[in-house]
Every structure is written in structure tokens, then in C-alpha cells.
Design a protein around this motif. Structure first.
Motif, PDB file in Angstrom:
ATOM      1  N   ILE A  82      -3.635  17.238   5.892  1.00 28.44           N
ATOM      2  CA  ILE A  82      -2.880  16.048   6.306  1.00 28.44           C
ATOM      3  C   ILE A  82      -3.497  15.412   7.545  1.00 28.44           C
ATOM      4  O   ILE A  82      -3.642  14.192   7.631  1.00 28.44           O
ATOM      5  CB  ILE A  82      -1.407  16.425   6.577  1.00 28.44           C
ATOM      6  N   GLY A  84      -6.662  15.896   8.634  1.00 23.14           N
ATOM      7  CA  GLY A  84      -8.077  15.582   8.476  1.00 23.14           C
ATOM      8  C   GLY A  84      -8.355  14.409   7.560  1.00 23.14           C
ATOM      9  O   GLY A  84      -9.335  13.691   7.748  1.00 23.14           O
ATOM     10  N   PRO A  86      -6.972  11.328   7.080  1.00 22.15           N
ATOM     11  CA  PRO A  86      -7.145   9.996   7.686  1.00 22.15           C
ATOM     12  C   PRO A  86      -8.444   9.874   8.470  1.00 22.15           C
ATOM     13  O   PRO A  86      -9.086   8.817   8.454  1.00 22.15           O
ATOM     14  CB  PRO A  86      -5.933   9.869   8.614  1.00 22.15           C
ATOM     15  N   ILE A  87      -8.842  10.981   9.142  1.00 29.81           N
ATOM     16  CA  ILE A  87     -10.072  10.945   9.931  1.00 29.81           C
ATOM     17  C   ILE A  87     -11.278  10.782   9.016  1.00 29.81           C
ATOM     18  O   ILE A  87     -12.151   9.946   9.235  1.00 29.81           O
ATOM     19  CB  ILE A  87     -10.219  12.236  10.763  1.00 29.81           C
ATOM     20  N   TYR A  89     -11.302   9.568   6.055  1.00 30.65           N
ATOM     21  CA  TYR A  89     -11.258   8.237   5.446  1.00 30.65           C
ATOM     22  C   TYR A  89     -11.782   7.201   6.430  1.00 30.65           C
ATOM     23  O   TYR A  89     -12.545   6.315   6.063  1.00 30.65           O
ATOM     24  CB  TYR A  89      -9.816   7.899   5.026  1.00 30.65           C
ATOM     25  N   TYR A  90     -11.381   7.352   7.690  1.00 29.07           N
ATOM     26  CA  TYR A  90     -11.832   6.402   8.707  1.00 29.07           C
ATOM     27  C   TYR A  90     -13.346   6.444   8.823  1.00 29.07           C
ATOM     28  O   TYR A  90     -14.008   5.407   8.837  1.00 29.07           O
ATOM     29  CB  TYR A  90     -11.190   6.744  10.057  1.00 29.07           C
ATOM     30  N   ILE A  91     -13.903   7.671   8.889  1.00 28.48           N
ATOM     31  CA  ILE A  91     -15.360   7.787   9.040  1.00 28.48           C
ATOM     32  C   ILE A  91     -16.072   7.240   7.810  1.00 28.48           C
ATOM     33  O   ILE A  91     -17.056   6.505   7.904  1.00 28.48           O
ATOM     34  CB  ILE A  91     -15.764   9.261   9.282  1.00 28.48           C
ATOM     35  N   LYS A  93     -14.920   5.120   5.307  1.00 29.11           N
ATOM     36  CA  LYS A  93     -14.665   3.782   4.786  1.00 29.11           C
ATOM     37  C   LYS A  93     -14.515   2.698   5.839  1.00 29.11           C
ATOM     38  O   LYS A  93     -14.751   1.532   5.572  1.00 29.11           O
ATOM     39  CB  LYS A  93     -13.379   3.807   3.935  1.00 29.11           C
ATOM     40  N   MET A  94     -14.089   3.061   7.062  1.00 21.52           N
ATOM     41  CA  MET A  94     -13.798   2.006   8.035  1.00 21.52           C
ATOM     42  C   MET A  94     -14.955   1.747   8.983  1.00 21.52           C
ATOM     43  O   MET A  94     -14.913   0.817   9.762  1.00 21.52           O
ATOM     44  CB  MET A  94     -12.554   2.366   8.860  1.00 21.52           C
ATOM     45  N   ARG A  96     -19.362   1.737   9.840  1.00 23.84           N
ATOM     46  CA  ARG A  96     -20.670   1.529   9.222  1.00 23.84           C
ATOM     47  C   ARG A  96     -21.766   1.998  10.174  1.00 23.84           C
ATOM     48  O   ARG A  96     -21.550   2.064  11.383  1.00 23.84           O
ATOM     49  CB  ARG A  96     -20.903   0.027   8.974  1.00 23.84           C
ATOM     50  N   ILE A 168     -13.053  18.110   6.921  1.00 24.03           N
ATOM     51  CA  ILE A 168     -13.532  16.735   7.078  1.00 24.03           C
ATOM     52  C   ILE A 168     -14.886  16.515   6.402  1.00 24.03           C
ATOM     53  O   ILE A 168     -15.088  15.506   5.731  1.00 24.03           O
ATOM     54  CB  ILE A 168     -13.591  16.369   8.581  1.00 24.03           C
ATOM     55  N   ASP A 180     -16.370   0.619  -2.481  1.00 26.02           N
ATOM     56  CA  ASP A 180     -15.338  -0.245  -1.903  1.00 26.02           C
ATOM     57  C   ASP A 180     -14.734  -1.202  -2.931  1.00 26.02           C
ATOM     58  O   ASP A 180     -13.555  -1.538  -2.858  1.00 26.02           O
ATOM     59  CB  ASP A 180     -15.922  -1.081  -0.756  1.00 26.02           C
ATOM     60  N   ILE A 183     -11.522  -0.209  -4.549  1.00 25.64           N
ATOM     61  CA  ILE A 183     -10.300  -0.409  -3.760  1.00 25.64           C
ATOM     62  C   ILE A 183      -9.924  -1.887  -3.781  1.00 25.64           C
ATOM     63  O   ILE A 183      -8.758  -2.246  -3.954  1.00 25.64           O
ATOM     64  CB  ILE A 183     -10.518   0.098  -2.320  1.00 25.64           C
ATOM     65  N   GLU A 184     -10.934  -2.752  -3.663  1.00 23.13           N
ATOM     66  CA  GLU A 184     -10.672  -4.195  -3.719  1.00 23.13           C
ATOM     67  C   GLU A 184     -10.054  -4.571  -5.061  1.00 23.13           C
ATOM     68  O   GLU A 184      -9.083  -5.337  -5.122  1.00 23.13           O
ATOM     69  CB  GLU A 184     -11.973  -4.976  -3.517  1.00 23.13           C
ATOM     70  N   TYR A 187      -6.466  -3.816  -5.110  1.00 22.22           N
ATOM     71  CA  TYR A 187      -5.639  -4.834  -4.439  1.00 22.22           C
ATOM     72  C   TYR A 187      -5.523  -6.083  -5.306  1.00 22.22           C
ATOM     73  O   TYR A 187      -4.447  -6.679  -5.432  1.00 22.22           O
ATOM     74  CB  TYR A 187      -6.250  -5.208  -3.083  1.00 22.22           C
TER      75      TYR A 187
ATOM     76  N   ILE B   2      -9.424  -1.001   3.565  1.00 24.30           N
ATOM     77  CA  ILE B   2     -10.839  -1.132   3.897  1.00 24.30           C
ATOM     78  C   ILE B   2     -11.031  -2.395   4.713  1.00 24.30           C
ATOM     79  O   ILE B   2     -10.181  -3.289   4.673  1.00 24.30           O
ATOM     80  CB  ILE B   2     -11.735  -1.165   2.633  1.00 24.30           C
ATOM     81  N   PRO B   3     -12.118  -2.481   5.479  1.00 24.77           N
ATOM     82  CA  PRO B   3     -12.268  -3.608   6.412  1.00 24.77           C
ATOM     83  C   PRO B   3     -12.226  -4.971   5.727  1.00 24.77           C
ATOM     84  O   PRO B   3     -11.788  -5.948   6.329  1.00 24.77           O
ATOM     85  CB  PRO B   3     -13.648  -3.364   7.030  1.00 24.77           C
ATOM     86  N   VAL B   5     -10.390  -5.951   3.303  1.00 23.16           N
ATOM     87  CA  VAL B   5      -9.046  -6.385   2.923  1.00 23.16           C
ATOM     88  C   VAL B   5      -8.203  -6.501   4.196  1.00 23.16           C
ATOM     89  O   VAL B   5      -8.097  -5.539   4.951  1.00 23.16           O
ATOM     90  CB  VAL B   5      -8.406  -5.371   1.953  1.00 23.16           C
ATOM     91  N   TYR B  15      -3.741   3.189  13.516  1.00 26.63           N
ATOM     92  CA  TYR B  15      -4.769   4.014  12.886  1.00 26.63           C
ATOM     93  C   TYR B  15      -5.847   4.361  13.911  1.00 26.63           C
ATOM     94  O   TYR B  15      -6.252   5.518  14.061  1.00 26.63           O
ATOM     95  CB  TYR B  15      -5.364   3.267  11.699  1.00 26.63           C
ATOM     96  N   TYR B  18      -4.680   6.904  16.385  1.00 29.23           N
ATOM     97  CA  TYR B  18      -4.687   8.257  15.822  1.00 29.23           C
ATOM     98  C   TYR B  18      -6.093   8.855  15.847  1.00 29.23           C
ATOM     99  O   TYR B  18      -6.286  10.012  16.245  1.00 29.23           O
ATOM    100  CB  TYR B  18      -4.141   8.236  14.388  1.00 29.23           C
ATOM    101  N   VAL B  19      -7.071   8.054  15.433  1.00 27.77           N
ATOM    102  CA  VAL B  19      -8.449   8.553  15.403  1.00 27.77           C
ATOM    103  C   VAL B  19      -8.905   8.919  16.817  1.00 27.77           C
ATOM    104  O   VAL B  19      -9.509   9.977  17.042  1.00 27.77           O
ATOM    105  CB  VAL B  19      -9.393   7.510  14.767  1.00 27.77           C
TER     106      VAL B  19
END
Lengths: 287, 284
Positions: A82, A84, A86-87, A89-91, A93-94, A96, A168, A180, A183-184, A187, B2-3, B5, B15, B18-19
């Protein structure tokens, strides 16, 4: 002629592998099993029987410690996932480029440092005269020094800390391979954050989740340092019992039985995890 | 999320918070260990008594620094000795295994591959006790039969090396196999066409290609050996490696000399790890 030669080469390559596996893995475990089913009846006299396993089931301290170790390891695994996810995912996908590499490396560095040093750090933070107790006093939240060490929460904090990197790393690897545009598309088709997480991201990350969970569970179950140092003298952890039987009491027969039970539990859970997620050991570990 | 969206700002910032918090959590224990290596007090805890280098260079009791503490220096030597043997053996057997699994197709290959992975899922304590029980049984049998002593099979450095080797080899095999799989076989065939012998082609073409993975596996083995605790604890004799010595001191409460050792360990292992990563990345 050449086939003879390559056959010789093949056996030369096979020899170290077999020597390693047979002498250091297979034979010792068979030996451990035979010791665990032998009971001491006199000086250097032994009988075959399940007496050691009976001792385990008849003594509440032993099987309660066993159950406690299993339950706390499972909770650690769940908590690690739980925290790990989000971390990872952040590394994956969010971020670069350079940011991504830096964050990933920052996750890896504590893993290269000895577990002993990491646990030592938590001891300095949590103990009665430690940083957290002092910090809370200076804010005024507590009036006197408080001992945060030597309880189950401290053990959990330490276990999550030592194993979260193993969660992780596989998660980042699998999430990285998720395009990506998937995911788009989610949406575009009217999905919201929750449904996309459930329908697209988690199914894709499943191999990473399984291998992360297996490794974290194994590491917690087999851990000795963290529960003993952060849990104090009364912390009951199954590896601690094994150590006591082997080194302090010198009762190798009972210790071997304990060892076998721990091995059975860990292989059982690994097997179950692989079956439930329909994966094989080779896919999960051999990467 | 994702960035590309758009998301609400609250979500985005929480978020990020948290990181950030997570990385503070990661860095906190290591930073306090390092910071207290410089505290001018005999306990590694608050209050802060001022800056000192005594825990590194001090030679007057109670301020005995790392470089004057005999037991720690000796155990660093022991750890280095063990690590070099383990890394050498693991890399050698790992390279053989990589060639076996990548280049050969034989009956029982899948089974042996699974067996090779098993040490990953056996808890370290169990590996330790199984090797301890087995070697003691062998030693007892041999001593009864011959009347000679077999000290090498009793708890001690040889068993520590074998115990660590028994699972580190799996990691070495995986690292080296991954690179060997990327090797283009036609390069070796070209060498054979140009008159090289089979062994000559492997030595002059394949092994140089594998070198980054071999060095990487060696560094990983050294790091894992240095920080191994569970398996070592069960097999250790009178010469204790660094982790065991530190554990004993930690259990009985110790001066910040432990922080100083830890700081040196953090610097060395982070440095070694980064070097091996850069080395592998630069070559591939």
C-alpha cells in the motif's frame, strides 16, 4: 570429434552447478529433515519419531510465536504494498528522464547499506532519549520522554523500511512497461481514476505485485535483526526461537523441526501466491 | 493519473507531498546515524554536545575512534577476506551456470533452473542451520571413522564463506545470464571462421563482452557478503565478520564509534553500488 569435445565442455559446466546445489542446498536440507525427526533418548542415542513436532504443537509459546510471526509478516507485506505502490507509480509514470533516474537511485541507496545500519538508525530515532521523543517534547505534544522502541509498531516500522525497496523495484519495472496511451484511452472511454486503476493499472502490474509481495514476505519471515533489536528482549519472532534452540540451548533436533516448519510456511505461501496469480517461479524470480 | 491528463491541483499536491514524505522516511535513519558519528558524547543520542572527529581518530578512552578500535578493525579484515572469497567463487560458478543455461539445451534444464532459483526463497537462517547441521554430521562421521580432526567443517570462516556462497551464486548467475542472452552468437562464429579455437573465441570475444556483468556481479556479491547477517550468524566461529561484531556491540549499548563505522559503510557501499551501476550502464 567436435561433439565429443562439446560434450566434455557441457559436463565441465554442469559440474560446478551440481556440486553447489547438491552439497550446499539439497543434502543439507535432507540432513535437516532427518535431524528434525530424530529424538534424543540417551547420550548419542537417537530414535526416529515426530516428537519434536509434537513439542511444537503442545507448547503454546512456540506455535503462538509461529502464528504471530506469520501474521506480522503478512501485515508487513500488505502495508509495504500500500505504501510502495504510489511511490512506484510516481517514479514510473509521473516523472521523466533525469528526475526519474535520481528518484530511483534514491530508493536504491538504503538497500545497499547494511540492514544493521538501517536498524541502528531506527533505534536512535525511536528510543527514549531519541530524536522523535525529544522532538515531540519540544513541540509540547508530550510532557516527558516516551519510549517508542520495544513494541510491535516499532518492529513493523523497521520491517517495512528494510523491505519496501524490494517492493518498489519490481513495481517500477512493470509499471514502466505500461504504455501511457492505455491510460489515456481509459479516460477517453469515460473511466475515472478508480476504475482505471482497477481495470488497467493493477492487472498490468500484477507480475510486479506478486514478485514484490513474495520477496517482502520472505524477508520479513526470515528476518532476525529487526525484530530482535527493535522489539527488545520480549519480542517473539520465530527465527529468534530457532537461534535459541541451536546456539543457546544446543537442542538441534527441536531447532531443526522449527526450521522445517518455517521453511514449509514460507514455501507454502510462495506457492499459494504463485498459484493464485497463475505465475511460475521462473517468471517471477528469474528476471 | 498521468501528466498528460489534467488533474485537480489538490490531488496533485497531496500526491507530491506524500512522495516527499516517503523520501524523508527513507533518508531519516541513515542521516541520524551519520550525524551522531560527530557528536561529542559517549552515547549516540541527544543532547547534542558539539562536533568532534574523535569517533574516527580518537585514541583515549572513552573516545576510542574507529581507526584505533582493534576489534572493529579486525572484523573489517575478516569481512573483507570472506567477501573476496565469496565473490570469487560466486562469479566463477555464476559464469559457468550462465553458459550452461543460455547455451545448452538438455534434459532436466528447467528443473535445474528452478533448483538454481531456490536459494532465493529459502530464509537465510534456514540455509545457515541446514549447512551447520550437515557439516557437523559429516565432521562427526569422519572423525569417528578416521580419528582425525576436521576443524574446517566446524563453525568458522570456511562455513561462513560456503553459507554466503550458497545463495549469492544465484544472484551472480542471474546477472551474468541476462547479459549473455544479449550476446550475438555470430560474433563467436566469425572468430571461429577466422581460425580461433572454441576456447580462444570464448576468451577473446565472449568474455570481454560479459565483463561488465561479471564486474557487476562481483560488486553485488561483495556488498551482499559484507552485509549478510542471518546466514553468517548461524555459521560463525571465533573470528566474527563486521556485522556480527557490530550486532554484539549494539545489543549491549555502545559509543558513537558504531555510528562512525556505519558512516564509513554507507559511503563505501553507496559508492560501490553507484560505480557498478554506472559501469553497467556505460557499457550496454
Amino acid at each position: 570429434m567436435t561433439s565429443d569435445k562439446s560434450k566434455l565442455g557441457f559436463y565441465l559446466l554442469l559440474a560446478p552447478l551440481l556440486l553447489w546445489l547438491v552439497v550446499l542446498i539439497i543434502l543439507p536440507h535432507i540432513g535437516l529433515f532427518f535431524v528434525s525427526i530424530s529424538e534424543k533418548v540417551g547420550v548419542r542415542e537417537y530414535e526416529t519419531g515426530l516428537g519434536n513436532y509434537a513439542v511444537f504443537f503442545n507448547e503454546p509459546l512456540y506455535w503462538r510465536t509461529f502464528a504471530r510471526t506469520a501474521i506480522m509478516s503478512i501485515s508487513t507485506t500488505a502495508l509495504t504494498l500500500i505504501l510502495g505502490f504510489p511511490i512506484a507509480y510516481y517514479i514510473a509514470k509521473m516523472t521523466r528522464g533525469r528526475t526519474k533516474t535520481t528518484l530511483f537511485l534514491m530508493c536504491l541507496i538504503p538497500f545497499w547499506v547494511s540492514e544493521l545500519v538501517r536498524t541502528f538508525g531506527w533505534m536512535i530515532l525511536l528510543r527514549e532519549t531519541g530524536i522523535i521523543s525529544n522532538a515531540l517534547q519540544s513541540i509540547g505534544l508530550i510532557s516527558g520522554p516516551v519510549e517508542f522502541l520495544y513494541n510491535d509498531a516499532a518492529i513493523m516500522v523497521g520491517l517495512v523500511y528494510t523491505s519496501i525497496l524490494f517492493m518498489i523495484v519490481p513495481l517500477v519495472t512493470t509499471l514502466d512497461s505500461l504504455d501511457d496511451s492505455m491510460i489515456e484511452a481509459g479516460y477517453d472511454l469515460g473511466g475515472n481514476g478508480v476504475s482505471i486503476l482497477r481495470e488497467i493499472i493493477i492487472p498490468h502490474a500484477m507480475p510486479g505485485i506478486v514478485s514484490g509481495c513474495i520477496v517482502v514476505f520472505m524477508l520479513s519471515l526470515g528476518n532476525y535483526l529487526t525484530p530482535i533489536l527493535l522489539g527488545g528482549k520480549d519480542s517473539l519472532w520465530f527465527t529468534g526461537l530457532i537461534y535459541t534452540q541451536f546456539i543457546t540451548r544446543f537442542n538441534w533436533e527441536l531447532g531443526s523441526a522449527f526450521g522445517f516448519l518455517l521453511l514449509a510456511l514460507s514455501s507454502g505461501i510462495v506457492f499459494l501466491g504463485l498459484k493464485l496469480s497463475r505465475q511460475t517461479l521462473t517468471e517471477t524470480m528469474g528476471r | 493519473m498521468i501528466p498528460t491528463v489534467p488533474q485537480s491541483n489538490v490531488l496533485k499536491w497531496s500526491y507530491r507531498a506524500y512522495v516527499t514524505l516517503f523520501f524523508v522516511y527513507l533518508a531519516l535513519p541513515l542521516s541520524v546515524v551519520c550525524a551522531f558519528a560527530f557528536n561529542d558524547s559517549v552515547f549516540p543520542s541527544l543532547p547534542w554536545e558539539g562536533f568532534t572527529m574523535a569517533w574516527f581518530f580518537g585514541d583515549e578512552a572513552p573516545f576510542i575512534g574507529v581507526f584505533h578500535e582493534r576489534s572493529i578493525l579486525r572484523s573489517i579484515g575478516t569481512s573483507a577476506f570472506v567477501a573476496i572469497w565469496v565473490a570469487g567463487l560466486a562469479v566463477f560458478v555464476g559464469t559457468c551456470n550462465a553458459f550452461l543455461f543460455v547455451r545448452h539445451n538438455f534434459r532436466g534444464r528447467g528443473f535445474l533452473y528452478i533448483l538454481m532459483l531456490l536459494p532465493l526463497i529459502i530464509p537465510g537462517v534456514i540455509l545457515g542451520i541446514s549447512i551447520l547441521v550437515f557439516s557437523s554430521t559429516v565432521a562427526n562421521t569422519l572423525e569417528d571413522a578416521t580419528g582425525l580432526w576436521f576443524d574446517g567443517l566446524r563453525p568458522g570462516l570456511i562455513l561462513v564463506i560456503l553459507g554466503q556462497f550458497s545463495f549469492i551464486t544465484t544472484f551472480a548467475t542471474l546477472v551474468i545470464s541476462a547479459r549473455l542472452q544479449k550476446f550475438d552468437l555470430s560474433l563467436e562464429e566469425a572468430a571461429l571462421n577466422l581460425g580461433a579455437t572454441k576456447w580462444g573465441a570464448v576468451r577473446q570475444v565472449t568474455l570481454p563482452f560479459l565483463l561488465p556483468a561479471i564486474v557487476g556481479a562481483g560488486v553485488v556479491s561483495i556488498l551482499m557478503s559484507f552485509e549478510n547477517f542471518n546466514t553468517t550468524l548461524m555459521l560463525v566461529g571465533s573470528d566474527s565478520p563486521l556485522t556480527i561484531t557490530m550486532f554484539d556491540k549494539l545489543k549491549h549499548g555502545s559509543t558513537p564509534v558504531l555510528n562512525a563505522v556505519s558512516l564509513l559503510l554507507i559511503i563505501c557501499s553507496a559508492g560501490l553500488g553507484l560505480i557498478s551501476l554506472l559501469f553497467q550502464r556505460g557499457k550496454s
